[in-house]
Design a protein around this motif. Structure first.
Motif, PDB file in Angstrom:
ATOM      1  N   GLN A 199      -1.083  -1.622   0.485  1.00 42.65           N
ATOM      2  CA  GLN A 199      -1.052  -0.158   0.400  1.00 42.65           C
ATOM      3  C   GLN A 199      -2.506   0.297   0.245  1.00 42.65           C
ATOM      4  O   GLN A 199      -3.070   0.236  -0.822  1.00 42.65           O
ATOM      5  CB  GLN A 199      -0.200   0.287  -0.800  1.00 42.65           C
ATOM      6  N   ASP A 217       0.455  -1.935   6.560  1.00 44.80           N
ATOM      7  CA  ASP A 217      -0.051  -1.096   5.468  1.00 44.80           C
ATOM      8  C   ASP A 217       0.993  -0.013   5.195  1.00 44.80           C
ATOM      9  O   ASP A 217       1.471   0.634   6.136  1.00 44.80           O
ATOM     10  CB  ASP A 217      -1.393  -0.463   5.875  1.00 44.80           C
ATOM     11  N   GLU A 219       0.450   2.714   3.965  1.00 41.60           N
ATOM     12  CA  GLU A 219      -0.140   3.992   4.363  1.00 41.60           C
ATOM     13  C   GLU A 219      -0.105   4.099   5.889  1.00 41.60           C
ATOM     14  O   GLU A 219      -0.621   3.226   6.578  1.00 41.60           O
ATOM     15  CB  GLU A 219      -1.598   4.083   3.890  1.00 41.60           C
ATOM     16  N   PRO A 220       0.463   5.185   6.406  1.00 44.10           N
ATOM     17  CA  PRO A 220       0.504   5.346   7.870  1.00 44.10           C
ATOM     18  C   PRO A 220      -0.901   5.449   8.478  1.00 44.10           C
ATOM     19  O   PRO A 220      -1.144   5.002   9.590  1.00 44.10           O
ATOM     20  CB  PRO A 220       1.302   6.628   8.077  1.00 44.10           C
ATOM     21  N   LYS A 221      -1.831   6.067   7.717  1.00 45.43           N
ATOM     22  CA  LYS A 221      -3.245   6.124   8.068  1.00 45.43           C
ATOM     23  C   LYS A 221      -3.997   5.900   6.770  1.00 45.43           C
ATOM     24  O   LYS A 221      -3.475   6.253   5.703  1.00 45.43           O
ATOM     25  CB  LYS A 221      -3.621   7.503   8.612  1.00 45.43           C
ATOM     26  N   PRO A 226       2.239   6.862   1.709  1.00 48.27           N
ATOM     27  CA  PRO A 226       3.364   6.378   2.522  1.00 48.27           C
ATOM     28  C   PRO A 226       4.405   7.466   2.749  1.00 48.27           C
ATOM     29  O   PRO A 226       4.676   8.258   1.851  1.00 48.27           O
ATOM     30  CB  PRO A 226       3.949   5.249   1.665  1.00 48.27           C
ATOM     31  N   THR A 227       4.976   7.472   3.941  1.00 50.31           N
ATOM     32  CA  THR A 227       6.052   8.422   4.255  1.00 50.31           C
ATOM     33  C   THR A 227       7.329   7.629   4.526  1.00 50.31           C
ATOM     34  O   THR A 227       7.253   6.474   4.961  1.00 50.31           O
ATOM     35  CB  THR A 227       5.713   9.233   5.521  1.00 50.31           C
ATOM     36  N   HIS A 230       7.411   6.253   8.096  1.00 50.74           N
ATOM     37  CA  HIS A 230       6.535   5.095   8.330  1.00 50.74           C
ATOM     38  C   HIS A 230       7.132   3.844   7.696  1.00 50.74           C
ATOM     39  O   HIS A 230       7.139   2.766   8.306  1.00 50.74           O
ATOM     40  CB  HIS A 230       5.134   5.379   7.770  1.00 50.74           C
ATOM     41  N   THR A 233       9.798   2.149   9.673  1.00 46.24           N
ATOM     42  CA  THR A 233       9.358   1.362  10.841  1.00 46.24           C
ATOM     43  C   THR A 233       8.882  -0.039  10.424  1.00 46.24           C
ATOM     44  O   THR A 233       8.750  -0.919  11.266  1.00 46.24           O
ATOM     45  CB  THR A 233       8.184   2.045  11.588  1.00 46.24           C
ATOM     46  N   LEU A 234       8.584  -0.226   9.115  1.00 51.06           N
ATOM     47  CA  LEU A 234       8.043  -1.514   8.679  1.00 51.06           C
ATOM     48  C   LEU A 234       9.117  -2.549   8.360  1.00 51.06           C
ATOM     49  O   LEU A 234       8.846  -3.748   8.344  1.00 51.06           O
ATOM     50  CB  LEU A 234       7.163  -1.312   7.436  1.00 51.06           C
ATOM     51  N   SER A 256       7.050   3.053  -3.143  1.00 55.39           N
ATOM     52  CA  SER A 256       7.153   2.666  -1.727  1.00 55.39           C
ATOM     53  C   SER A 256       7.246   1.157  -1.582  1.00 55.39           C
ATOM     54  O   SER A 256       8.039   0.641  -0.781  1.00 55.39           O
ATOM     55  CB  SER A 256       5.938   3.177  -0.949  1.00 55.39           C
TER      56      SER A 256
END
Ligand SMILES: [Zn+2]
Length: 302
Positions: A199, A217, A219-221, A226-227, A230, A233-234, A256
């Motif tokens: 993260q 990660d 974090e998406p960016k 974190p959303t 996102h 999708t992991l 998260s």
């Protein structure tokens, strides 16, 4: 005549005695630099602006911090824009000429120690990016040694009366560090090639040094929390990659990481991103020892 001469020789005698010079007042932006200074300048008066449960990217320029920076002879910070959101305001309000950018009393470690992942161009969007490279360089034990050499030199420049003492302390520390590096490297062998979910890029230097691979990660960016989208999708990716752990820092909300762990069965590992004197992680060596032990424990259990 005799009277003056004896007075002069008495003065010469006093000048030859070691001066009870005042110890340096050192302001560290992050705990790791306070810990390093504690080893290299044990007599200095040292304080850290932040602690392990705070996100060093986002700090409030509180009056107490301004007062501390005002009194400082030397400020030591990571640099590479890590403190861009709060240190300039502190410098301005403290109005201490010694710790302004470009002065000897202002040491940005990243100006002297190479960073990784420098960006050629930055697209300005959300989050905090690190165009000057990853500033979390204290988590590489090799770079920590370089930082020690830089800090020790700076201490000697600012406080030449203790020059010899700084040199002795540095040599002792760097010799011990060399031995620890070899020991850590050997013990870390089982971690080589293991995968991790992280993260933020906080521990990237450490993963590199250990030969571990970041596969995702939270974090998406970089710098964007974190959303749910996102994270969703992991799940599949993490199930396939079977990483050793989902790592987050002590200062981060574990929500998260826990969510992803529940869905994939990959354990969560909460690590200190810096020294934590109140938790027994006092010196830089304590920090690497703690991080290594936590990772190895998980590796053995897995
Ligand atoms: Zn960062």
């Amino acid at each position: 005549m005799m009277h003056i001469r004896s007075k002069l020789s008495a003065l010469a005698l006093v000048a030859a005695l070691p001066l009870p010079a005042q110890a340096l007042n050192l302001f560290a932006c992050e705990p790791e630099w306070a810990s390093l200074a504690g080893v290299l300048a044990p007599e200095a008066k040292i304080s850290s602006a932040t602690h392990v449960y705070q996100d060093p990217h986002y700090i409030e320029a509180r009056p107490s911090l301004i007062a501390r920076l005002r009194r400082a002879d030397l400020a030591v910070c990571s640099g590479a824009a890590l403190e861009a959101g709060w240190l300039p305001a502190l410098q301005q309000r403290a109005a201490n000429p010694d710790v302004q950018p470009g002065q000897q009393g202002m040491l940005y470690v990243a100006q002297w120690v190479e960073t990784i992942d420098k960006m050629e161009s930055v697209s300005f969007g959300v989050g905090h990016v690190h165009p000057e490279g990853n500033p979390h360089l204290h988590l590489d034990p090799e770079r920590m040694r370089q930082a020690g050499a830089v800090l020790s030199q700076r201490l000697a420049q600012l406080d030449p009366e203790r020059r010899d003492a700084y040199k002795v302390d540095y040599l002792r520390w760097s010799m011990q560090w060399e031995q620890k590096l070899a020991d850590w490297k050997k013990r870390a062998e089982p971690l080589r090639g293991r995968k991790l979910v992280v993260q933020h890029t906080t521990f990237d230097y450490l993963w590199r040094w250990l030969g571990m691979d970041v596969v995702a990660d939270l974090e998406p960016k970089p710098g964007v929390p974190p959303t749910p989208g996102h994270l969703a999708t992991l799940v599949k990716q993490v199930e396939q990659e079977r990483p050793l752990a989902i790592v987050h820092s002590w200062y981060q909300d574990p929500q998260s990481a826990n969510w992803l762990s529940e869905r994939t069965g990959v354990p969560v590992l909460s690590l200190p991103s810096t020294t934590a004197p109140d938790e027994g992680v006092v010196t830089p060596a304590d920090l690497f020892e703690h991080l290594l032990q936590q990772l190895l424990e998980l590796e053995r259990a897995g």
